[in-house]
Design a protein around this motif. Structure first.
Motif, PDB file in Angstrom:
ATOM      1  N   ARG A  20      28.065  40.196 -15.691  1.00  0.00           N
ATOM      2  CA  ARG A  20      26.891  39.351 -15.504  1.00  0.00           C
ATOM      3  C   ARG A  20      26.268  39.492 -14.125  1.00  0.00           C
ATOM      4  O   ARG A  20      25.101  39.193 -13.920  1.00  0.00           O
ATOM      5  CB  ARG A  20      27.287  37.890 -15.740  1.00  0.00           C
ATOM      6  CG  ARG A  20      27.242  37.519 -17.204  1.00  0.00           C
ATOM      7  CD  ARG A  20      27.330  36.032 -17.342  1.00  0.00           C
ATOM      8  NE  ARG A  20      28.644  35.548 -16.935  1.00  0.00           N
ATOM      9  CZ  ARG A  20      28.896  34.283 -16.585  1.00  0.00           C
ATOM     10  NH1 ARG A  20      27.916  33.416 -16.590  1.00  0.00           N
ATOM     11  NH2 ARG A  20      30.088  33.906 -16.245  1.00  0.00           N
ATOM     12  N   CYS A  40      40.113  32.638 -11.530  1.00  0.00           N
ATOM     13  CA  CYS A  40      39.155  33.549 -12.161  1.00  0.00           C
ATOM     14  C   CYS A  40      38.142  32.786 -13.002  1.00  0.00           C
ATOM     15  O   CYS A  40      36.996  33.207 -13.147  1.00  0.00           O
ATOM     16  CB  CYS A  40      39.885  34.577 -13.005  1.00  0.00           C
ATOM     17  SG  CYS A  40      40.659  35.831 -11.986  1.00  0.00           S
ATOM     18  N   MET A  41      38.570  31.628 -13.555  1.00  0.00           N
ATOM     19  CA  MET A  41      37.618  30.811 -14.295  1.00  0.00           C
ATOM     20  C   MET A  41      36.542  30.286 -13.348  1.00  0.00           C
ATOM     21  O   MET A  41      35.354  30.263 -13.689  1.00  0.00           O
ATOM     22  CB  MET A  41      38.348  29.638 -14.934  1.00  0.00           C
ATOM     23  CG  MET A  41      38.111  29.522 -16.406  1.00  0.00           C
ATOM     24  SD  MET A  41      39.311  28.420 -17.131  1.00  0.00           S
ATOM     25  CE  MET A  41      38.874  26.865 -16.416  1.00  0.00           C
ATOM     26  N   GLY A  42      36.971  29.889 -12.148  1.00  0.00           N
ATOM     27  CA  GLY A  42      36.007  29.462 -11.145  1.00  0.00           C
ATOM     28  C   GLY A  42      35.040  30.578 -10.799  1.00  0.00           C
ATOM     29  O   GLY A  42      33.842  30.358 -10.627  1.00  0.00           O
ATOM     30  N   LEU A  43      35.583  31.791 -10.735  1.00  0.00           N
ATOM     31  CA  LEU A  43      34.742  32.957 -10.455  1.00  0.00           C
ATOM     32  C   LEU A  43      33.659  33.100 -11.513  1.00  0.00           C
ATOM     33  O   LEU A  43      32.511  33.429 -11.222  1.00  0.00           O
ATOM     34  CB  LEU A  43      35.628  34.207 -10.431  1.00  0.00           C
ATOM     35  CG  LEU A  43      34.998  35.499  -9.982  1.00  0.00           C
ATOM     36  CD1 LEU A  43      34.715  35.427  -8.514  1.00  0.00           C
ATOM     37  CD2 LEU A  43      35.912  36.652 -10.276  1.00  0.00           C
ATOM     38  N   ALA A  44      34.022  32.832 -12.772  1.00  0.00           N
ATOM     39  CA  ALA A  44      33.044  32.968 -13.845  1.00  0.00           C
ATOM     40  C   ALA A  44      32.101  31.771 -13.909  1.00  0.00           C
ATOM     41  O   ALA A  44      30.980  31.891 -14.382  1.00  0.00           O
ATOM     42  CB  ALA A  44      33.771  33.141 -15.180  1.00  0.00           C
ATOM     43  N   ARG A  53      32.302  38.208 -15.137  1.00  0.00           N
ATOM     44  CA  ARG A  53      31.505  38.084 -13.911  1.00  0.00           C
ATOM     45  C   ARG A  53      31.019  39.453 -13.446  1.00  0.00           C
ATOM     46  O   ARG A  53      29.912  39.585 -12.944  1.00  0.00           O
ATOM     47  CB  ARG A  53      32.362  37.396 -12.828  1.00  0.00           C
ATOM     48  CG  ARG A  53      31.688  37.225 -11.496  1.00  0.00           C
ATOM     49  CD  ARG A  53      30.319  36.619 -11.575  1.00  0.00           C
ATOM     50  NE  ARG A  53      30.321  35.225 -11.948  1.00  0.00           N
ATOM     51  CZ  ARG A  53      29.230  34.568 -12.328  1.00  0.00           C
ATOM     52  NH1 ARG A  53      28.066  35.185 -12.382  1.00  0.00           N
ATOM     53  NH2 ARG A  53      29.290  33.304 -12.663  1.00  0.00           N
ATOM     54  N   ALA A  81      37.864  36.883 -17.601  1.00  0.00           N
ATOM     55  CA  ALA A  81      36.888  36.098 -16.834  1.00  0.00           C
ATOM     56  C   ALA A  81      36.295  36.936 -15.701  1.00  0.00           C
ATOM     57  O   ALA A  81      35.077  36.928 -15.475  1.00  0.00           O
ATOM     58  CB  ALA A  81      37.557  34.846 -16.271  1.00  0.00           C
ATOM     59  N   VAL A 140      37.368  23.373  -9.977  1.00  0.00           N
ATOM     60  CA  VAL A 140      37.018  24.344 -11.016  1.00  0.00           C
ATOM     61  C   VAL A 140      37.113  23.699 -12.387  1.00  0.00           C
ATOM     62  O   VAL A 140      36.235  23.861 -13.238  1.00  0.00           O
ATOM     63  CB  VAL A 140      37.951  25.568 -10.946  1.00  0.00           C
ATOM     64  CG1 VAL A 140      37.717  26.476 -12.132  1.00  0.00           C
ATOM     65  CG2 VAL A 140      37.739  26.332  -9.662  1.00  0.00           C
ATOM     66  N   ILE A 168      42.911  29.831 -13.295  1.00  0.00           N
ATOM     67  CA  ILE A 168      41.914  28.846 -12.861  1.00  0.00           C
ATOM     68  C   ILE A 168      40.982  29.463 -11.817  1.00  0.00           C
ATOM     69  O   ILE A 168      39.770  29.255 -11.838  1.00  0.00           O
ATOM     70  CB  ILE A 168      42.617  27.595 -12.293  1.00  0.00           C
ATOM     71  CG1 ILE A 168      43.343  26.860 -13.415  1.00  0.00           C
ATOM     72  CG2 ILE A 168      41.613  26.661 -11.648  1.00  0.00           C
ATOM     73  CD1 ILE A 168      44.173  25.698 -12.940  1.00  0.00           C
TER      74      ILE A 168
END
Lengths: 163, 93, 124
Positions: B30, C27-31, B27, B23, A83, C25
């Motif tokens: 979007r 949730c950042m991957g999710l975005a 999502r 975040a 990520v 991290i």
């Protein structure tokens, strides 16, 4: 006689432990109340008549749980790295069709939970006719390596436990 | 001393969890498909649950634990219901 | 906030930080990730060791400050780690089903004779 009162001893024991955890006490009253709840839960499940899994080697389960905990920790770090690398990294995600020897339904359910709970791999679909499973892998560099890992680490242990 | 350590670490952790909720929300907005939004909702629920646990540490009562447990249960049930709805409710035919 | 020893405060803070960082991290991957099937891997970070670390922090804090073992956070760990795979599998199957029904080319086809919807989509 024993089977009628306690059709699922492990489930009843688990319910009792859950009850005591929730109440945060080990008093005699709570233990009695929890036992009543656990007994009724066992009877209720027996009324549903689920397929009884045959567990051959219960102590291997602890081995399996330890193995899964370590693997989940490592794949947590691996996925975190992927990520953080963001868009600079080239795409390596892909689908993987995996042949399985495992046929026992409870064992398959456990395998599905293990694979999905591990970050970086997700169980998508099981085909009961051909005995194959579709898995999505986030970091799919070498197909054969993943097949070997899943078959040798988890499937072999599950086969030993259940068959 | 220990109070200062706890105050700052818990605050930074809460900011991180708030960031993860943001975040997940981005999502959710979007999309692009319904399944992406449901997945984001699931992640949002988990972050909110952990946020409540940290609130409990911050205030020093374990009352928030019960709220966290309820959120965990609700998150599971709602995600399963929505996923089931996607399977059969909105099929292109 | 009740006063607790420094070692416990450091441990609680460290665990809370690691847990929330992992969740962040995830949730950042999710975005960030591009396709749904990649995104489905991201939330498991928060639900596995993200949750475990944060709840371990809570266990340590309440055990030390309350002078008695407080382990009911274990309930949440058990619950979350049992339910997450179920929801993710259901969601993944729903997504697969929808993608096949719409004939999106980037997913593997269903097994023969099992899913007639795919054939119908091919005929269109």
């Amino acid at each position: 006689m024993m089977r009628q009162i306690l059709p699922y001893p492990l489930l009843s024991l688990g319910m009792l432990i859950l009850w005591l955890l929730l109440q945060q006490s080990l008093g005699l009253g709570q233990i009695l109340l929890g036992s009543v709840v656990a007994l009724f839960a066992g009877r209720a499940l027996a009324a549903l008549q689920p397929e009884q899994p045959r567990i051959r080697r219960p102590f291997k389960i602890i081995h399996l749980m330890g193995l899964v905990a370590v693997d989940v920790l490592w794949s947590n770090l691996a996925v975190a790295r992927i990520v953080l690398q963001g868009r600079h990294r080239k795409q390596t995600a892909g689908f993987l069709l995996l042949p399985l020897e495992l046929r026992d339904r409870s064992a398959l359910a456990i395998l599905a939970c293990i694979i999905t709970a591990t970050p970086g791999s997700a169980w998508l679909e099981y085909d009961a006719v051909r005995g194959t499973v579709l898995i999505h892998v986030l970091d799919l560099v070498d197909d054969q390596e993943w097949i070997d890992t899943i078959k040798h680490r988890y499937e072999r242990l599950l086969l030993e436990i259940f068959q | 001393m220990s109070e200062t350590i706890l105050f700052w670490t818990i605050m930074v952790s809460q900011f991180l969890l708030a960031g993860s909720m943001i975040a997940a929300t981005s999502r959710m907005i979007r999309g692009p498909r319904a399944q992406d939004r449901i997945l984001a909702l699931d992640a949002f629920y988990v972050a909110a649950m952990l946020m409540l646990v940290l609130f409990g540490i911050r205030v020093g009562t374990s009352v928030y634990f019960e709220a966290a447990l309820v959120i965990g249960v609700l998150g599971f049930v709602s995600t399963v219901a929505l996923a089931k709805f996607l399977m059969r409710g909105e099929v292109i035919e | 906030m009740t006063e607790i020893p420094v070692w416990a405060a450091i441990l609680v803070g460290l665990f809370a930080l690691i847990g929330s960082l992992l969740t962040f991290i995830g949730c950042m991957g999710l975005a960030r990730f591009d396709s749904f099937y990649q995104r489905i891997h991201a939330p498991t970070l928060g639900t596995s060791f993200g949750a475990i670390f944060v709840l371990a922090a809570s266990i340590i804090y309440f055990s030390v400050s309350g002078q008695r073992l407080a382990v009911h956070e274990v309930l949440i760990v058990i619950f979350v780690s049992l339910t997450t795979p179920v929801t993710l599998m259901l969601l993944a199957r729903a997504a697969l089903y929808r993608d096949r029904a719409e004939g999106n080319g980037n997913v593997p086809a269903a097994a023969l004779g099992k899913d007639t919807v795919v054939k119908a989509a091919d005929d269109l």
